[in-house]
Design a protein around this motif. Structure first.
Motif, mmCIF file in Angstrom:
data_model
loop_
_atom_site.group_PDB
_atom_site.id
_atom_site.type_symbol
_atom_site.label_atom_id
_atom_site.label_comp_id
_atom_site.label_asym_id
_atom_site.label_seq_id
_atom_site.Cartn_x
_atom_site.Cartn_y
_atom_site.Cartn_z
ATOM 1 N N ASP A 151 50.223 15.680 26.441
ATOM 2 C CA ASP A 151 48.879 15.372 25.946
ATOM 3 C C ASP A 151 48.901 14.694 24.581
ATOM 4 O O ASP A 151 47.869 14.264 24.082
ATOM 5 C CB ASP A 151 48.004 16.626 25.924
ATOM 6 N N GLY A 152 50.090 14.606 23.954
ATOM 7 C CA GLY A 152 50.205 13.915 22.671
ATOM 8 C C GLY A 152 49.616 14.658 21.490
ATOM 9 O O GLY A 152 49.480 14.101 20.413
ATOM 10 N N GLY A 153 49.278 15.921 21.671
ATOM 11 C CA GLY A 153 48.703 16.703 20.584
ATOM 12 C C GLY A 153 49.752 17.121 19.566
ATOM 13 O O GLY A 153 50.957 16.936 19.759
ATOM 14 N N GLU A 154 49.288 17.675 18.457
ATOM 15 C CA GLU A 154 50.200 18.151 17.410
ATOM 16 C C GLU A 154 51.131 19.223 17.955
ATOM 17 O O GLU A 154 52.323 19.218 17.712
ATOM 18 C CB GLU A 154 49.385 18.692 16.236
ATOM 19 N N VAL A 155 50.565 20.175 18.696
ATOM 20 C CA VAL A 155 51.364 21.130 19.459
ATOM 21 C C VAL A 155 51.273 20.636 20.898
ATOM 22 O O VAL A 155 50.255 20.813 21.559
ATOM 23 C CB VAL A 155 50.804 22.563 19.331
ATOM 24 N N GLU A 156 52.328 19.997 21.355
ATOM 25 C CA GLU A 156 52.231 19.271 22.619
ATOM 26 C C GLU A 156 52.203 20.205 23.827
ATOM 27 O O GLU A 156 52.922 21.193 23.890
ATOM 28 C CB GLU A 156 53.392 18.285 22.753
ATOM 29 N N HIS A 157 51.358 19.843 24.748
ATOM 30 C CA HIS A 157 51.231 20.521 26.037
ATOM 31 C C HIS A 157 51.511 19.496 27.129
ATOM 32 O O HIS A 157 51.471 18.294 26.896
ATOM 33 C CB HIS A 157 49.823 21.081 26.229
ATOM 34 N N VAL A 158 51.774 19.984 28.308
ATOM 35 C CA VAL A 158 51.933 19.106 29.467
ATOM 36 C C VAL A 158 50.734 19.339 30.377
ATOM 37 O O VAL A 158 50.302 20.465 30.589
ATOM 38 C CB VAL A 158 53.281 19.357 30.199
ATOM 39 N N GLU A 159 50.163 18.228 30.853
ATOM 40 C CA GLU A 159 49.050 18.286 31.799
ATOM 41 C C GLU A 159 49.591 17.851 33.151
ATOM 42 O O GLU A 159 50.146 16.759 33.277
ATOM 43 C CB GLU A 159 47.920 17.381 31.336
ATOM 44 N N MET A 160 49.436 18.724 34.140
ATOM 45 C CA MET A 160 50.004 18.447 35.454
ATOM 46 C C MET A 160 48.925 18.458 36.526
ATOM 47 O O MET A 160 47.938 19.165 36.404
ATOM 48 C CB MET A 160 51.041 19.526 35.816
ATOM 49 N N VAL A 161 49.160 17.657 37.549
ATOM 50 C CA VAL A 161 48.370 17.729 38.774
ATOM 51 C C VAL A 161 49.314 18.340 39.806
ATOM 52 O O VAL A 161 50.430 17.858 40.002
ATOM 53 C CB VAL A 161 47.869 16.341 39.231
ATOM 54 N N LEU A 162 48.874 19.430 40.422
ATOM 55 C CA LEU A 162 49.707 20.180 41.358
ATOM 56 C C LEU A 162 49.122 20.137 42.761
ATOM 57 O O LEU A 162 47.900 20.099 42.932
ATOM 58 C CB LEU A 162 49.786 21.652 40.921
ATOM 59 N N LEU A 163 50.003 20.168 43.745
ATOM 60 C CA LEU A 163 49.596 20.385 45.130
ATOM 61 C C LEU A 163 50.110 21.771 45.495
ATOM 62 O O LEU A 163 51.315 22.004 45.541
ATOM 63 C CB LEU A 163 50.190 19.340 46.072
ATOM 64 N N ILE A 164 49.182 22.698 45.688
ATOM 65 C CA ILE A 164 49.540 24.088 45.951
ATOM 66 C C ILE A 164 49.341 24.371 47.432
ATOM 67 O O ILE A 164 48.275 24.086 47.992
ATOM 68 C CB ILE A 164 48.700 25.040 45.083
ATOM 69 N N SER A 165 50.369 24.929 48.060
ATOM 70 C CA SER A 165 50.289 25.248 49.487
ATOM 71 C C SER A 165 51.264 26.380 49.789
ATOM 72 O O SER A 165 52.150 26.681 49.000
ATOM 73 C CB SER A 165 50.625 24.022 50.333
ATOM 74 N N GLY A 166 51.077 26.984 50.947
ATOM 75 C CA GLY A 166 51.951 28.059 51.377
ATOM 76 C C GLY A 166 51.695 28.381 52.827
ATOM 77 O O GLY A 166 50.779 27.815 53.450
ATOM 78 N N PRO A 167 52.458 29.323 53.379
ATOM 79 C CA PRO A 167 52.288 29.668 54.790
ATOM 80 C C PRO A 167 50.855 30.095 55.137
ATOM 81 O O PRO A 167 50.330 29.719 56.172
ATOM 82 C CB PRO A 167 53.261 30.825 55.003
ATOM 83 N N ASP A 168 50.233 30.871 54.262
ATOM 84 C CA ASP A 168 48.869 31.341 54.515
ATOM 85 C C ASP A 168 47.858 30.730 53.546
ATOM 86 O O ASP A 168 46.753 31.232 53.415
ATOM 87 C CB ASP A 168 48.818 32.866 54.397
ATOM 88 N N VAL A 169 48.273 29.666 52.843
ATOM 89 C CA VAL A 169 47.416 29.037 51.840
ATOM 90 C C VAL A 169 47.168 27.586 52.240
ATOM 91 O O VAL A 169 48.108 26.793 52.294
ATOM 92 C CB VAL A 169 48.091 29.079 50.443
ATOM 93 N N PRO A 170 45.915 27.230 52.530
ATOM 94 C CA PRO A 170 45.639 25.830 52.827
ATOM 95 C C PRO A 170 45.914 24.979 51.588
ATOM 96 O O PRO A 170 45.606 25.407 50.472
ATOM 97 C CB PRO A 170 44.159 25.801 53.194
ATOM 98 N N PRO A 171 46.494 23.792 51.738
ATOM 99 C CA PRO A 171 46.842 22.970 50.578
ATOM 100 C C PRO A 171 45.612 22.583 49.755
ATOM 101 O O PRO A 171 44.553 22.277 50.305
ATOM 102 C CB PRO A 171 47.487 21.723 51.180
ATOM 103 N N PHE A 172 45.769 22.613 48.436
ATOM 104 C CA PHE A 172 44.717 22.139 47.543
ATOM 105 C C PHE A 172 45.359 21.599 46.273
ATOM 106 O O PHE A 172 46.464 21.954 45.917
ATOM 107 C CB PHE A 172 43.687 23.239 47.230
ATOM 108 N N ARG A 173 44.633 20.706 45.608
ATOM 109 C CA ARG A 173 45.097 20.117 44.355
ATOM 110 C C ARG A 173 44.466 20.867 43.202
ATOM 111 O O ARG A 173 43.340 21.326 43.291
ATOM 112 C CB ARG A 173 44.706 18.644 44.285
ATOM 113 N N ALA A 174 45.214 20.968 42.100
ATOM 114 C CA ALA A 174 44.695 21.621 40.907
ATOM 115 C C ALA A 174 45.267 20.946 39.677
ATOM 116 O O ALA A 174 46.397 20.454 39.701
ATOM 117 C CB ALA A 174 45.071 23.103 40.913
ATOM 118 N N GLU A 175 44.478 20.916 38.617
ATOM 119 C CA GLU A 175 44.967 20.456 37.319
ATOM 120 C C GLU A 175 45.411 21.681 36.540
ATOM 121 O O GLU A 175 44.785 22.739 36.615
ATOM 122 C CB GLU A 175 43.859 19.725 36.569
ATOM 123 N N TYR A 176 46.496 21.513 35.784
ATOM 124 C CA TYR A 176 47.096 22.661 35.102
ATOM 125 C C TYR A 176 47.642 22.202 33.765
ATOM 126 O O TYR A 176 48.271 21.149 33.678
ATOM 127 C CB TYR A 176 48.215 23.214 35.992
#
Length: 161
Positions: free
Chosen positions: A96-121
């Motif tokens: 994110d380019g901040g003074e205390v830097e963080h990472v911004e991610m886009v995730l695709l979350i899925s699993g055997p019993d979890v329908p796939p969905f996108r999330a920002e993290y």
């Protein structure tokens, strides 16, 4: 499921004594300062005025820290109870380019019993968070809240291969 940006806070499943003490310090600093000012010099002493201003500013902050700690602990315990195992694939990651830097991610979350969905993290910067990396996740089946074990779960020990 899970469309908001998640920002990580260092709260665990235990009593979180440190966070509770911080919240009490915030909540009580103003009233205690004001009380000592009133006891020594009366209603319009400088210490009374400063304490009152501190109380107006810091008491709501202390209450917010206490409530946030309680909510996060409750969320972790619920995910332990009903959470479904999942995998979070990093689709994109950037600092994110901040003074205390963080990472911004886009995730695709899925699993055997979890329908796939996108999330920002968003979390603390780690050079290992690159596109294509798989992270271990747990998803609440009722509301879609999720936990990334490698980031948020200090009690988790990754399996050895």
């Amino acid at each position: 499921m899970g469309d908001g940006v998640v920002d990580v806070v260092g709260v665990g499943r235990g009593p979180n004594i440190g966070w509770r003490l911080v919240s009490l310090a915030f909540a009580l600093a103003g009233p205690i300062t004001a009380w000592f000012g009133y006891a020594e010099d009366g209603l319009w002493s400088a210490q009374m005025v400063v304490g009152s201003v501190l109380a107006l500013l810091l008491t709501p902050l202390g209450i917010g820290v206490w409530r946030g700690t309680t909510r996060t602990r409750r969320r972790l315990l619920r995910l332990d109870e009903v959470g479904l195992p999942a995998t979070a694939e990093i689709l994109s990651a950037r600092g994110d380019g901040g003074e205390v830097e963080h990472v911004e991610m886009v995730l695709l979350i899925s699993g055997p019993d979890v329908p796939p969905f996108r999330a920002e993290y968003r979390c603390a910067m780690d050079s290992g968070f690159r596109r294509g990396r798989l992270l271990t996740a747990v998803v609440d089946p009722d509301d879609g809240t999720f936990l990334i074990r490698e980031v948020e779960d200090g009690n988790w020990v990754p399996p050895t291969d």
